[in-house]
Design a protein around this motif. Sequence first.
Motif, PDB file in Angstrom:
ATOM      1  N   CYS A  72      26.840  30.834  34.983  1.00  0.00           N
ATOM      2  CA  CYS A  72      26.384  30.673  36.373  1.00  0.00           C
ATOM      3  C   CYS A  72      27.338  31.341  37.352  1.00  0.00           C
ATOM      4  CB  CYS A  72      26.178  29.201  36.704  1.00  0.00           C
ATOM      5  SG  CYS A  72      24.720  28.507  35.893  1.00  0.00           S
ATOM      6  N   HIS A  73      28.636  31.301  37.078  1.00  0.00           N
ATOM      7  CA  HIS A  73      29.596  32.001  37.934  1.00  0.00           C
ATOM      8  C   HIS A  73      29.322  33.503  37.895  1.00  0.00           C
ATOM      9  CE1 HIS A  73      33.481  32.939  39.841  1.00  0.00           C
ATOM     10  NE2 HIS A  73      33.493  33.969  39.000  1.00  0.00           N
ATOM     11  N   GLU A  74      29.192  34.047  36.706  1.00  0.00           N
ATOM     12  CA  GLU A  74      28.946  35.486  36.567  1.00  0.00           C
ATOM     13  C   GLU A  74      27.570  35.866  37.113  1.00  0.00           C
ATOM     14  OE1 GLU A  74      31.402  37.331  36.011  1.00  0.00           O
ATOM     15  OE2 GLU A  74      32.747  35.782  35.254  1.00  0.00           O
ATOM     16  N   LEU A  75      26.599  34.988  36.972  1.00  0.00           N
ATOM     17  CA  LEU A  75      25.270  35.225  37.542  1.00  0.00           C
ATOM     18  C   LEU A  75      25.373  35.338  39.064  1.00  0.00           C
ATOM     19  CD1 LEU A  75      22.204  35.521  37.126  1.00  0.00           C
ATOM     20  CD2 LEU A  75      22.062  33.005  37.269  1.00  0.00           C
ATOM     21  N   GLY A  76      26.249  34.553  39.659  1.00  0.00           N
ATOM     22  CA  GLY A  76      26.486  34.660  41.094  1.00  0.00           C
ATOM     23  C   GLY A  76      26.934  36.056  41.478  1.00  0.00           C
ATOM     24  N   HIS A  77      27.811  36.643  40.671  1.00  0.00           N
ATOM     25  CA  HIS A  77      28.240  38.022  40.927  1.00  0.00           C
ATOM     26  C   HIS A  77      27.062  38.981  40.789  1.00  0.00           C
ATOM     27  CE1 HIS A  77      32.493  37.325  41.392  1.00  0.00           C
ATOM     28  NE2 HIS A  77      32.591  36.727  40.212  1.00  0.00           N
ATOM     29  N   VAL A  78      26.266  38.801  39.745  1.00  0.00           N
ATOM     30  CA  VAL A  78      25.124  39.695  39.500  1.00  0.00           C
ATOM     31  C   VAL A  78      24.140  39.643  40.667  1.00  0.00           C
ATOM     32  CG1 VAL A  78      23.080  40.059  38.035  1.00  0.00           C
ATOM     33  CG2 VAL A  78      25.315  39.652  36.981  1.00  0.00           C
ATOM     34  N   LEU A  79      23.830  38.446  41.146  1.00  0.00           N
ATOM     35  CA  LEU A  79      22.796  38.281  42.170  1.00  0.00           C
ATOM     36  C   LEU A  79      23.289  38.511  43.595  1.00  0.00           C
ATOM     37  CD1 LEU A  79      20.981  35.114  40.766  1.00  0.00           C
ATOM     38  CD2 LEU A  79      20.292  37.516  40.520  1.00  0.00           C
ATOM     39  N   LEU A  80      24.564  38.254  43.843  1.00  0.00           N
ATOM     40  CA  LEU A  80      25.064  38.263  45.215  1.00  0.00           C
ATOM     41  C   LEU A  80      25.997  39.426  45.553  1.00  0.00           C
ATOM     42  CD1 LEU A  80      25.898  34.446  45.430  1.00  0.00           C
ATOM     43  CD2 LEU A  80      23.848  35.587  46.300  1.00  0.00           C
ATOM     44  N   HIS A  81      26.498  40.137  44.547  1.00  0.00           N
ATOM     45  CA  HIS A  81      27.517  41.147  44.798  1.00  0.00           C
ATOM     46  C   HIS A  81      27.144  42.497  44.196  1.00  0.00           C
ATOM     47  CE1 HIS A  81      30.155  37.348  44.648  1.00  0.00           C
ATOM     48  NE2 HIS A  81      29.715  37.540  45.874  1.00  0.00           N
ATOM     49  N   ALA A  82      27.832  43.510  44.653  1.00  0.00           N
ATOM     50  CA  ALA A  82      27.663  44.856  44.115  1.00  0.00           C
ATOM     51  C   ALA A  82      29.024  45.526  44.086  1.00  0.00           C
ATOM     52  CB  ALA A  82      26.699  45.666  44.982  1.00  0.00           C
ATOM     53  N   GLY A  83      29.172  46.491  43.229  1.00  0.00           N
ATOM     54  CA  GLY A  83      30.396  47.272  43.197  1.00  0.00           C
ATOM     55  C   GLY A  83      31.381  46.799  42.154  1.00  0.00           C
ATOM     56  N   ASN A  84      32.484  47.507  42.099  1.00  0.00           N
ATOM     57  CA  ASN A  84      33.541  47.258  41.128  1.00  0.00           C
ATOM     58  C   ASN A  84      34.697  46.559  41.838  1.00  0.00           C
ATOM     59  OD1 ASN A  84      35.642  47.407  39.300  1.00  0.00           O
ATOM     60  ND2 ASN A  84      35.205  49.502  38.682  1.00  0.00           N
ATOM     61  N   ARG A  94      38.714  37.735  46.666  1.00  0.00           N
ATOM     62  CA  ARG A  94      38.808  36.273  46.809  1.00  0.00           C
ATOM     63  C   ARG A  94      37.507  35.725  47.408  1.00  0.00           C
ATOM     64  NH1 ARG A  94      43.796  35.635  48.595  1.00  0.00           N
ATOM     65  NH2 ARG A  94      43.267  36.253  50.715  1.00  0.00           N
ATOM     66  N   TYR A  95      36.962  36.416  48.414  1.00  0.00           N
ATOM     67  CA  TYR A  95      35.687  36.010  49.018  1.00  0.00           C
ATOM     68  C   TYR A  95      34.565  36.004  47.965  1.00  0.00           C
ATOM     69  CZ  TYR A  95      31.248  36.511  51.446  1.00  0.00           C
ATOM     70  OH  TYR A  95      29.946  36.359  51.839  1.00  0.00           O
ATOM     71  N   GLN A  96      34.480  37.069  47.169  1.00  0.00           N
ATOM     72  CA  GLN A  96      33.434  37.139  46.143  1.00  0.00           C
ATOM     73  C   GLN A  96      33.591  36.036  45.106  1.00  0.00           C
ATOM     74  OE1 GLN A  96      33.311  41.121  44.468  1.00  0.00           O
ATOM     75  NE2 GLN A  96      31.789  41.756  45.991  1.00  0.00           N
ATOM     76  N   GLU A  97      34.822  35.737  44.723  1.00  0.00           N
ATOM     77  CA  GLU A  97      35.060  34.683  43.726  1.00  0.00           C
ATOM     78  C   GLU A  97      34.675  33.310  44.282  1.00  0.00           C
ATOM     79  OE1 GLU A  97      35.701  35.007  40.511  1.00  0.00           O
ATOM     80  OE2 GLU A  97      35.655  37.172  40.805  1.00  0.00           O
ATOM     81  N   GLU A  98      35.007  33.064  45.546  1.00  0.00           N
ATOM     82  CA  GLU A  98      34.620  31.789  46.158  1.00  0.00           C
ATOM     83  C   GLU A  98      33.104  31.667  46.253  1.00  0.00           C
ATOM     84  OE1 GLU A  98      36.725  31.321  49.868  1.00  0.00           O
ATOM     85  OE2 GLU A  98      38.667  31.403  48.854  1.00  0.00           O
ATOM     86  N   LYS A  99      32.435  32.755  46.601  1.00  0.00           N
ATOM     87  CA  LYS A  99      30.971  32.761  46.696  1.00  0.00           C
ATOM     88  C   LYS A  99      30.351  32.538  45.313  1.00  0.00           C
ATOM     89  CE  LYS A  99      27.752  33.769  49.813  1.00  0.00           C
ATOM     90  NZ  LYS A  99      27.584  33.058  51.045  1.00  0.00           N
ATOM     91  N   ALA A 100      30.910  33.186  44.287  1.00  0.00           N
ATOM     92  CA  ALA A 100      30.403  33.003  42.918  1.00  0.00           C
ATOM     93  C   ALA A 100      30.636  31.564  42.444  1.00  0.00           C
ATOM     94  CB  ALA A 100      31.060  34.000  41.969  1.00  0.00           C
ATOM     95  N   ASN A 101      31.756  30.971  42.835  1.00  0.00           N
ATOM     96  CA  ASN A 101      32.006  29.569  42.478  1.00  0.00           C
ATOM     97  C   ASN A 101      31.020  28.635  43.172  1.00  0.00           C
ATOM     98  OD1 ASN A 101      34.074  29.819  40.598  1.00  0.00           O
ATOM     99  ND2 ASN A 101      35.643  29.859  42.177  1.00  0.00           N
TER     100      ASN A 101
END
Length: 168
Positions: A72-84, A94-101
């Motif tokens: 679910c954490h990694e799915l958050g990255h897939v659905l909410l984020h882009a890029g490397n 840090r922002y992306q990690e908090e959002k994925a959490n």
Amino acid sequence: MCQTYMEDFVHELYTRMDILEPHQLSYQNISTNLGIRVLHWYESSQALFFNNQSYIFLNTYLSEEQKWQDFCHELGHVLLHAGNQKKLSKEFIRYQEEKANLFMYHACIPSFMLKQLKICDATYETIKMIRELFCVEENFAKKRLERYLNNLFYRHVVYNEQFISNWL
């Protein structure tokens, strides 16, 4: 009463996949519905995009509860984020990690499913029921339940203050 953006996002996502009950929640079911390839390996869990395909790598050594939470954490990255992330600033990572959490907690234990259970306390028995029903670790269930109940309380207070203000 209103919900948060994340609650609405998860509810809409799961409803589109016809996932409406806790027993339907699994990384196998969700990844199949979304066309995400899940692979197991011996490194830390992570998401990868390659040739217009999303991949989630889960650590083989994790328990089933940990795999679900990591998925679910990694799915958050897939659905909410882009890029490397290697090309991003530390603050943005840090922002992306908090959002994925945040996404992880809502995806593992969706508010709309908790609402159906009519939960009103965070006793050991309730935490145990949540842990077993949603296949998460005990501390995870406790933290999610506390956040859920705090949000319910906050919404109740805000709603009642607005009601009283409008009535006066």
